[in-house]
Design a protein around this motif. Structure first.
Motif, PDB file in Angstrom:
ATOM      1  N   ARG A  95       0.839  -1.203   0.000  1.00  0.00           N
ATOM      2  CA  ARG A  95       0.000   0.000   0.000  1.00  0.00           C
ATOM      3  C   ARG A  95       0.872   1.249   0.000  1.00  0.00           C
ATOM      4  O   ARG A  95       0.600   2.226  -0.727  1.00  0.00           O
ATOM      5  N   HIS A  96       1.934   1.251   0.785  1.00  0.00           N
ATOM      6  CA  HIS A  96       2.851   2.387   0.814  1.00  0.00           C
ATOM      7  C   HIS A  96       3.434   2.647  -0.571  1.00  0.00           C
ATOM      8  O   HIS A  96       3.482   3.808  -1.024  1.00  0.00           O
ATOM      9  N   VAL A  97       3.891   1.600  -1.241  1.00  0.00           N
ATOM     10  CA  VAL A  97       4.511   1.776  -2.553  1.00  0.00           C
ATOM     11  C   VAL A  97       3.519   2.400  -3.534  1.00  0.00           C
ATOM     12  O   VAL A  97       3.865   3.333  -4.269  1.00  0.00           O
ATOM     13  N   ARG A  98       2.276   1.934  -3.526  1.00  0.00           N
ATOM     14  CA  ARG A  98       1.282   2.488  -4.453  1.00  0.00           C
ATOM     15  C   ARG A  98       1.001   3.966  -4.155  1.00  0.00           C
ATOM     16  O   ARG A  98       0.905   4.790  -5.076  1.00  0.00           O
ATOM     17  N   LEU A  99       0.857   4.300  -2.883  1.00  0.00           N
ATOM     18  CA  LEU A  99       0.564   5.693  -2.522  1.00  0.00           C
ATOM     19  C   LEU A  99       1.739   6.608  -2.814  1.00  0.00           C
ATOM     20  O   LEU A  99       1.562   7.724  -3.335  1.00  0.00           O
ATOM     21  N   GLU A 100       2.955   6.168  -2.491  1.00  0.00           N
ATOM     22  CA  GLU A 100       4.138   6.993  -2.781  1.00  0.00           C
ATOM     23  C   GLU A 100       4.348   7.132  -4.285  1.00  0.00           C
ATOM     24  O   GLU A 100       4.761   8.187  -4.775  1.00  0.00           O
ATOM     25  N   ARG A 101       4.068   6.078  -5.014  1.00  0.00           N
ATOM     26  CA  ARG A 101       4.182   6.134  -6.479  1.00  0.00           C
ATOM     27  C   ARG A 101       3.277   7.222  -7.033  1.00  0.00           C
ATOM     28  O   ARG A 101       3.689   8.025  -7.893  1.00  0.00           O
ATOM     29  N   GLN A 102       2.060   7.304  -6.514  1.00  0.00           N
ATOM     30  CA  GLN A 102       1.108   8.317  -6.963  1.00  0.00           C
ATOM     31  C   GLN A 102       1.578   9.716  -6.572  1.00  0.00           C
ATOM     32  O   GLN A 102       1.532  10.659  -7.379  1.00  0.00           O
ATOM     33  N   ARG A 103       2.051   9.854  -5.328  1.00  0.00           N
ATOM     34  CA  ARG A 103       2.494  11.169  -4.843  1.00  0.00           C
ATOM     35  C   ARG A 103       3.707  11.678  -5.620  1.00  0.00           C
ATOM     36  O   ARG A 103       3.746  12.847  -6.045  1.00  0.00           O
ATOM     37  N   VAL A 104       4.686  10.805  -5.831  1.00  0.00           N
ATOM     38  CA  VAL A 104       5.913  11.227  -6.508  1.00  0.00           C
ATOM     39  C   VAL A 104       5.645  11.503  -7.985  1.00  0.00           C
ATOM     40  O   VAL A 104       6.205  12.449  -8.554  1.00  0.00           O
ATOM     41  N   ALA A 105       4.781  10.720  -8.602  1.00  0.00           N
ATOM     42  CA  ALA A 105       4.435  10.979 -10.002  1.00  0.00           C
ATOM     43  C   ALA A 105       3.803  12.358 -10.160  1.00  0.00           C
ATOM     44  O   ALA A 105       4.137  13.106 -11.096  1.00  0.00           O
ATOM     45  N   ALA A 106       2.910  12.708  -9.255  1.00  0.00           N
ATOM     46  CA  ALA A 106       2.271  14.032  -9.316  1.00  0.00           C
ATOM     47  C   ALA A 106       3.295  15.144  -9.111  1.00  0.00           C
ATOM     48  O   ALA A 106       3.274  16.169  -9.818  1.00  0.00           O
ATOM     49  N   ALA A 107       4.213  14.953  -8.161  1.00  0.00           N
ATOM     50  CA  ALA A 107       5.230  15.979  -7.891  1.00  0.00           C
ATOM     51  C   ALA A 107       6.164  16.148  -9.081  1.00  0.00           C
ATOM     52  O   ALA A 107       6.510  17.278  -9.451  1.00  0.00           O
ATOM     53  N   LEU A 108       6.586  15.044  -9.692  1.00  0.00           N
ATOM     54  CA  LEU A 108       7.462  15.147 -10.859  1.00  0.00           C
ATOM     55  C   LEU A 108       6.759  15.841 -12.025  1.00  0.00           C
ATOM     56  O   LEU A 108       7.379  16.616 -12.767  1.00  0.00           O
ATOM     57  N   SER A 109       5.488  15.561 -12.194  1.00  0.00           N
ATOM     58  CA  SER A 109       4.720  16.231 -13.245  1.00  0.00           C
ATOM     59  C   SER A 109       4.693  17.737 -13.018  1.00  0.00           C
ATOM     60  O   SER A 109       4.820  18.533 -13.962  1.00  0.00           O
ATOM     61  N   GLU A 110       4.551  18.150 -11.752  1.00  0.00           N
ATOM     62  CA  GLU A 110       4.584  19.578 -11.421  1.00  0.00           C
ATOM     63  C   GLU A 110       5.942  20.190 -11.750  1.00  0.00           C
ATOM     64  O   GLU A 110       6.040  21.355 -12.114  1.00  0.00           O
ATOM     65  N   PHE A 111       6.988  19.398 -11.639  1.00  0.00           N
ATOM     66  CA  PHE A 111       8.338  19.870 -11.951  1.00  0.00           C
ATOM     67  C   PHE A 111       8.604  19.924 -13.451  1.00  0.00           C
ATOM     68  O   PHE A 111       9.671  20.365 -13.881  1.00  0.00           O
ATOM     69  N   GLY A 112       7.681  19.440 -14.266  1.00  0.00           N
ATOM     70  CA  GLY A 112       7.869  19.477 -15.709  1.00  0.00           C
ATOM     71  C   GLY A 112       8.333  18.178 -16.330  1.00  0.00           C
ATOM     72  O   GLY A 112       8.647  18.127 -17.517  1.00  0.00           O
ATOM     73  N   PHE A 113       8.391  17.095 -15.550  1.00  0.00           N
ATOM     74  CA  PHE A 113       8.707  15.778 -16.093  1.00  0.00           C
ATOM     75  C   PHE A 113       7.445  15.175 -16.709  1.00  0.00           C
ATOM     76  O   PHE A 113       6.329  15.458 -16.269  1.00  0.00           O
ATOM     77  N   SER A 114       7.633  14.316 -17.698  1.00  0.00           N
ATOM     78  CA  SER A 114       6.520  13.556 -18.262  1.00  0.00           C
ATOM     79  C   SER A 114       6.625  12.134 -17.728  1.00  0.00           C
ATOM     80  O   SER A 114       7.560  11.400 -18.074  1.00  0.00           O
ATOM     81  N   VAL A 115       5.678  11.753 -16.867  1.00  0.00           N
ATOM     82  CA  VAL A 115       5.774  10.491 -16.133  1.00  0.00           C
ATOM     83  C   VAL A 115       4.863   9.438 -16.772  1.00  0.00           C
ATOM     84  O   VAL A 115       3.666   9.669 -16.949  1.00  0.00           O
TER      85      VAL A 115
END
Length: 365
Positions: A273-293
């Motif tokens: 569960r942790h991995v899935r939630l962190e995956r979602q959080r980090v993907a959103a943050a990287l997208s905000e930084f201008g990465f295409s995830v």
């Protein structure tokens, strides 16, 4: 090079002569680095599993059980499949190498969806086989015509990783079953990351004799350093592969941990569960930084870096911040990095490092 060494090396097989001697390698990263480059699970073994590992050390003076009988029986019971349909190995990588040895002679072909696990290229080369890479342009479906009638038509077997590494993409099982029905060749389905995905292909094993499913406890069960893997397939295929395995191919600690994990898979629910939630959080943050995830169903993210710098540059820049990520020089991946999902503390170190690098190069963030 002295004459004796030169004479000895000239006796190597043609394939072995193509390989250079490995250098000593890079120094091991110091303990201060945040290690997000090899997709390990970031958590220790649950206490009950760890105790089984420690207890197994008391048997270190004995050989492990031949043919992994008890471990295979435990896996069969856990997954609801016949014991004769199960083999166990020193990680799924050992089982993968057995498949190459069993099926390929010099000049034969093997096909892999690309991009994929690059170690397969070396395994093919060691058998003198042709390695056929099939571009995966639509990640949620398979290029059926290419696999059945195109470049992969005469391949001895086809490799599919689901979820795929390094992209994290996932193909619905209905799509894989379509290929199994239409093809008479072996389909090797590598499910190393399947515990983070919506469904798995194990139920297809009893319906399709041309399917071999590979699993590992390295990614979702915190046992990368212990090496436990499984193969599931038709008894005739599994029995032949078992017959060419090394004697005592697994150690007593791996046996004990494998059996304990199978008995206590519920102890990993919070981990997954942790991995899935962190995956979602980090993907959103990287997208905000201008990465295409790329949407991921694994325990990592493949991210295309912002315009201006390539993936290798970002790997080096993050290493300067003591954060390790993966880079792949393969065509189409040069502008990407792959980031394993670690603990919240590790990801909270990674994201500020990204922001700091972006500020230095004048990008948003």
């Amino acid at each position: 090079m002295d004459a004796k060494l030169q004479a000895m090396l000239s006796s190597l097989s043609p394939v072995a002569r193509e390989l250079d001697a490995l250098p000593s390698g890079r120094p091991t990263p110091d303990n201060g680095c945040v290690k997000l480059n090899t997709n390990e699970n970031p958590f220790p073994l649950p206490g009950i599993v760890m105790r089984s590992a420690i207890a197994a050390l008391e048997l270190q003076y004995l050989y492990p059980e031949d043919d992994n009988v008890s471990l295979r029986q435990a896996a069969a019971a856990a997954y609801g499949i016949a014991t004769d349909c199960v083999m166990a190995g020193n990680g799924s990588s050992e089982l993968l190498s057995l498949i190459y040895r069993a099926f390929l002679a010099p000049g034969d072909g093997v096909a892999m969806m690309s991009p994929g696990f690059s170690f397969n290229r070396k395994l093919a080369m060691l058998q003198g086989a042709r390695f056929i890479e099939i571009p995966w342009s639509e990640p949620d479906c398979l290029p059926m015509d290419e696999l059945l009638f195109g470049a992969a038509k005469h391949a001895k077997f086809i490799l599919l990783a689901n979820p795929n590494n390094p992209t994290g993409t996932f193909v619905p099982l209905a799509e894989i079953e379509r290929l199994l029905i239409r093809s008479d060749r072996l389909i090797v389905l590598d499910e190393a990351y399947v515990d983070f995905a919506p469904e798995d292909g194990l139920r297809l094993v009893e319906r399709h004799s041309n399917l071999l499913v590979l699993r590992t406890f390295s990614k979702s069960y915190s046992a990368a350093g212990i090496r436990v893997g499984f193969g599931f397939g038709h008894p005739e295929l599994i029995g032949r592969l078992r017959n060419i395995q090394n004697v005592f191919n697994m150690n007593v600690v791996a046996h004990a941990v494998g059996m304990s994990v199978l008995a206590h898979r519920d102890a990993y629910e919070e981990n997954h569960r942790h991995v899935r939630l962190e995956r979602q959080r980090v993907a959103a943050a990287l997208s905000e930084f201008g990465f295409s995830v790329t949407p991921s169903h694994a325990n990592f993210l493949l991210a295309r870096v912002p315009v201006g710098q390539g993936g290798r540059w970002w790997q080096a820049a993050l290493e300067d911040h003591k954060v390790l990520v993966a880079f792949f020089p393969d065509a189409g991946l040069e502008e990407c990095i792959r980031v394993s999902i670690g603990t919240k503390r590790q990801m909270d170190a990674f994201l500020p490092a990204v922001g700091s690098i972006l500020k230095k190069v004048g990008c948003r963030g």
